[in-house]
Design a protein around this motif. Structure first.
Motif, PDB file in Angstrom:
ATOM      1  N   THR A 299      46.177 -24.969 -21.482  1.00  0.00           N
ATOM      2  CA  THR A 299      46.155 -26.492 -21.610  1.00  0.00           C
ATOM      3  C   THR A 299      45.117 -26.917 -20.352  1.00  0.00           C
ATOM      4  N   GLU A 300      44.887 -26.296 -19.904  1.00  0.00           N
ATOM      5  CA  GLU A 300      44.400 -26.148 -18.732  1.00  0.00           C
ATOM      6  C   GLU A 300      42.582 -25.748 -19.139  1.00  0.00           C
ATOM      7  N   CYS A 301      41.510 -26.647 -18.392  1.00  0.00           N
ATOM      8  CA  CYS A 301      39.946 -25.524 -18.204  1.00  0.00           C
ATOM      9  C   CYS A 301      39.519 -25.021 -16.773  1.00  0.00           C
ATOM     10  N   PRO A 302      38.492 -24.125 -17.362  1.00  0.00           N
ATOM     11  CA  PRO A 302      38.836 -23.449 -16.073  1.00  0.00           C
ATOM     12  C   PRO A 302      37.712 -24.513 -15.212  1.00  0.00           C
ATOM     13  N   ILE A 303      36.900 -25.649 -15.762  1.00  0.00           N
ATOM     14  CA  ILE A 303      35.917 -26.518 -14.980  1.00  0.00           C
ATOM     15  C   ILE A 303      36.394 -27.307 -14.604  1.00  0.00           C
ATOM     16  N   VAL A 304      37.643 -28.228 -14.964  1.00  0.00           N
ATOM     17  CA  VAL A 304      37.599 -29.710 -14.589  1.00  0.00           C
ATOM     18  C   VAL A 304      39.950 -29.302 -14.042  1.00  0.00           C
ATOM     19  N   GLY A 305      39.780 -28.504 -14.481  1.00  0.00           N
ATOM     20  CA  GLY A 305      41.867 -28.284 -14.205  1.00  0.00           C
ATOM     21  C   GLY A 305      42.585 -28.780 -16.159  1.00  0.00           C
ATOM     22  N   LYS A 306      43.911 -28.584 -15.158  1.00  0.00           N
ATOM     23  CA  LYS A 306      44.932 -29.618 -15.761  1.00  0.00           C
ATOM     24  C   LYS A 306      44.749 -30.581 -17.211  1.00  0.00           C
ATOM     25  N   ILE A 307      44.707 -30.299 -18.130  1.00  0.00           N
ATOM     26  CA  ILE A 307      44.209 -31.189 -19.011  1.00  0.00           C
ATOM     27  C   ILE A 307      45.742 -32.361 -19.819  1.00  0.00           C
TER      28      ILE A 307
ATOM     29  N   ASP B 131      44.486 -20.562 -24.799  1.00  0.00           N
ATOM     30  CA  ASP B 131      45.436 -20.359 -22.996  1.00  0.00           C
ATOM     31  C   ASP B 131      44.115 -19.929 -22.370  1.00  0.00           C
ATOM     32  N   THR B 132      42.904 -19.972 -22.154  1.00  0.00           N
ATOM     33  CA  THR B 132      41.963 -19.613 -21.473  1.00  0.00           C
ATOM     34  C   THR B 132      42.430 -19.357 -20.240  1.00  0.00           C
ATOM     35  N   CYS B 133      42.380 -20.493 -19.951  1.00  0.00           N
ATOM     36  CA  CYS B 133      42.873 -20.110 -18.729  1.00  0.00           C
ATOM     37  C   CYS B 133      43.952 -19.529 -18.155  1.00  0.00           C
TER      38      CYS B 133
ATOM     39  N   LEU C  24      49.272 -21.600 -19.319  1.00  0.00           N
ATOM     40  CA  LEU C  24      49.941 -22.129 -19.713  1.00  0.00           C
ATOM     41  C   LEU C  24      51.517 -21.920 -19.501  1.00  0.00           C
ATOM     42  N   ARG C  25      52.180 -23.208 -19.063  1.00  0.00           N
ATOM     43  CA  ARG C  25      53.616 -22.735 -18.866  1.00  0.00           C
ATOM     44  C   ARG C  25      54.314 -23.661 -19.995  1.00  0.00           C
ATOM     45  N   PHE C  26      55.773 -22.982 -20.286  1.00  0.00           N
ATOM     46  CA  PHE C  26      55.989 -23.351 -21.250  1.00  0.00           C
ATOM     47  C   PHE C  26      56.735 -24.561 -22.362  1.00  0.00           C
ATOM     48  N   GLN C  27      56.726 -25.476 -20.708  1.00  0.00           N
ATOM     49  CA  GLN C  27      57.236 -26.931 -20.978  1.00  0.00           C
ATOM     50  C   GLN C  27      56.002 -27.430 -21.127  1.00  0.00           C
ATOM     51  N   ASP C  28      55.074 -27.294 -21.425  1.00  0.00           N
ATOM     52  CA  ASP C  28      53.943 -28.754 -22.007  1.00  0.00           C
ATOM     53  C   ASP C  28      53.726 -27.425 -23.639  1.00  0.00           C
ATOM     54  N   PHE C  29      53.206 -26.275 -23.466  1.00  0.00           N
ATOM     55  CA  PHE C  29      53.077 -25.961 -24.747  1.00  0.00           C
ATOM     56  C   PHE C  29      54.565 -26.512 -25.830  1.00  0.00           C
ATOM     57  N   LYS C  30      56.326 -26.627 -25.002  1.00  0.00           N
ATOM     58  CA  LYS C  30      57.101 -27.046 -25.844  1.00  0.00           C
ATOM     59  C   LYS C  30      56.721 -28.186 -26.319  1.00  0.00           C
ATOM     60  N   PHE C  31      56.642 -29.280 -25.251  1.00  0.00           N
ATOM     61  CA  PHE C  31      56.328 -30.585 -25.683  1.00  0.00           C
ATOM     62  C   PHE C  31      55.239 -30.776 -27.230  1.00  0.00           C
ATOM     63  N   ILE C  32      53.792 -30.923 -26.711  1.00  0.00           N
ATOM     64  CA  ILE C  32      53.056 -30.194 -27.960  1.00  0.00           C
ATOM     65  C   ILE C  32      53.656 -29.981 -29.472  1.00  0.00           C
ATOM     66  N   ILE C  33      54.002 -28.897 -29.308  1.00  0.00           N
ATOM     67  CA  ILE C  33      54.780 -28.133 -30.399  1.00  0.00           C
ATOM     68  C   ILE C  33      55.919 -28.925 -31.313  1.00  0.00           C
TER      69      ILE C  33
ATOM     70  N   ASN D  78      58.773 -16.836 -23.523  1.00  0.00           N
ATOM     71  CA  ASN D  78      59.581 -17.620 -23.827  1.00  0.00           C
ATOM     72  C   ASN D  78      58.798 -18.576 -24.826  1.00  0.00           C
ATOM     73  N   ILE D  79      56.851 -18.636 -24.065  1.00  0.00           N
ATOM     74  CA  ILE D  79      56.372 -19.485 -25.627  1.00  0.00           C
ATOM     75  C   ILE D  79      56.222 -18.475 -26.996  1.00  0.00           C
ATOM     76  N   ILE D  80      55.337 -17.632 -26.452  1.00  0.00           N
ATOM     77  CA  ILE D  80      55.759 -16.835 -28.121  1.00  0.00           C
ATOM     78  C   ILE D  80      57.214 -16.773 -29.112  1.00  0.00           C
ATOM     79  N   VAL D  81      58.413 -16.814 -28.458  1.00  0.00           N
ATOM     80  CA  VAL D  81      59.332 -16.542 -29.577  1.00  0.00           C
ATOM     81  C   VAL D  81      59.678 -18.068 -29.637  1.00  0.00           C
ATOM     82  N   TYR D  82      59.516 -19.405 -28.336  1.00  0.00           N
ATOM     83  CA  TYR D  82      59.402 -20.237 -29.285  1.00  0.00           C
ATOM     84  C   TYR D  82      57.874 -20.902 -30.988  1.00  0.00           C
ATOM     85  N   GLY D  83      56.755 -20.526 -30.272  1.00  0.00           N
ATOM     86  CA  GLY D  83      56.197 -19.852 -31.257  1.00  0.00           C
ATOM     87  C   GLY D  83      56.389 -19.742 -32.722  1.00  0.00           C
ATOM     88  N   MET D  84      56.881 -18.898 -32.478  1.00  0.00           N
ATOM     89  CA  MET D  84      57.692 -18.031 -34.091  1.00  0.00           C
ATOM     90  C   MET D  84      59.047 -18.926 -34.656  1.00  0.00           C
TER      91      MET D  84
END
Length: 278
Positions: free
Chosen positions: A157-165, A192-194, A197-206, A234-240
């Motif tokens: 959820t982050e770009c190495p050029i412009v930061g957090k999306i 997750d290019t950079c 990725l935080r679990f909270q953001d991942f969970k929100f989008i999923i 935590n991200i991997i487990v929630y994804g699974m």
């Protein structure tokens, strides 16, 4: 361990060592060195699929200059005695045409939720990319309906050029690709290019994708290494738990990442990180 595995969909590990890994280091591997590494990966890790290179300008990514030669050598040597899906990254229509002429069957496309990243990475806007992807999908599926397509959605959820999306902007882009191409793209890979990725953001989008009726079985994760190992797990487990079964992994997790947009790419997630989550 085995009782916990039953909670998850069948795990599919997609090896990116020979593409995302090797593109991030100065050393340029010879065909013989790539063959040795590729066969070592198959023998010791047995992934269901492997990405062996990308059709890009050797002036920009010299590590990938022999990708099509390696694809042909690897396919003829290995593909004859064990079935495995062999992918090549093709970032634009011209590269898809070239790959198709050289009998590539499985393709990786790349887009982003960051316009600045897309322009710096492949010299195209997101709008132009969307237009070309329509043509690229048509070309791949016209050649053979069984050809497979993986779409990297970068800067999640982050770009190495412009930061957090913004998470809502990310969700909108993911939903566009899903609704437009779910019949023809086999895997939508959230990247997750950079490595931030935080679990909270991942969970929100999923959770939002599920609420919108998205079938997560078509999704995968491309994670990079983080200092917070528990966050990654935590991200991997929630994804699974929510049906995501494909995970990009590297046999050489100390390397990997987009060297075109970052000076010090963070490295890929290794096989052991996935296994520890089962």
């Amino acid at each position: 361990m085995f009782s916990s595995i039953l909670k998850y969909p069948p795990l599919r590990l997609f090896d990116v060592t020979l593409r995302d890994g090797l593109q991030s280091i100065p050393k340029i591997y010879s065909l013989a060195e790539k063959m040795d590494l590729g066969l070592d990966i198959i023998a010791n890790r047995n992934p269901y699929a492997i990405e062996v290179g990308s059709i890009v300008s050797p002036k920009i990514v010299p590590q990938m200059k022999n990708s099509i030669d390696f694809f042909q050598t690897f396919s003829s040597t290995y593909g004859t005695y064990k079935p495995i899906d062999i992918y090549v990254l093709t970032p634009n229509y011209k590269s898809v045409q070239f790959a198709a002429k050289n009998d590539v069957c499985n393709y990786s496309f790349i887009t982003s939720v960051s316009n600045m990243f897309q322009k710096k990475n492949i010299n195209m806007t997101i709008s132009d990319t969307k237009s070309e992807i329509n043509q690229m999908v048509d070309l791949v599926k016209t050649k053979h309906e069984d050809n497979k397509i993986k779409l990297y959605i970068s800067c999640f959820t982050e770009c190495p050029i412009v930061g957090k999306i913004d998470n809502h902007a990310i969700l909108t882009e993911i939903m566009y690709y899903y609704h437009t191409h779910s019949k023809h793209i086999d895997n939508f890979c959230l990247s997750d290019t950079c490595g931030t990725l935080r679990f909270q953001d991942f969970k929100f989008i999923i959770d939002a994708l599920i609420k919108n009726g998205v079938e997560l079985e078509q999704f995968g994760l491309h994670l990079h290494k983080q200092s917070n190992c528990d966050n990654v797990k935590n991200i991997i487990v929630y994804g699974m738990k929510n049906g995501i079964s494909q995970y990009d992994v590297s046999y050489m997790p100390e390397i990997g990442g987009c060297s075109v947009t970052m000076e010090n790419p963070p490295g890929n997630v290794g096989y052991e990180t996935i296994y520890e989550c089962l």
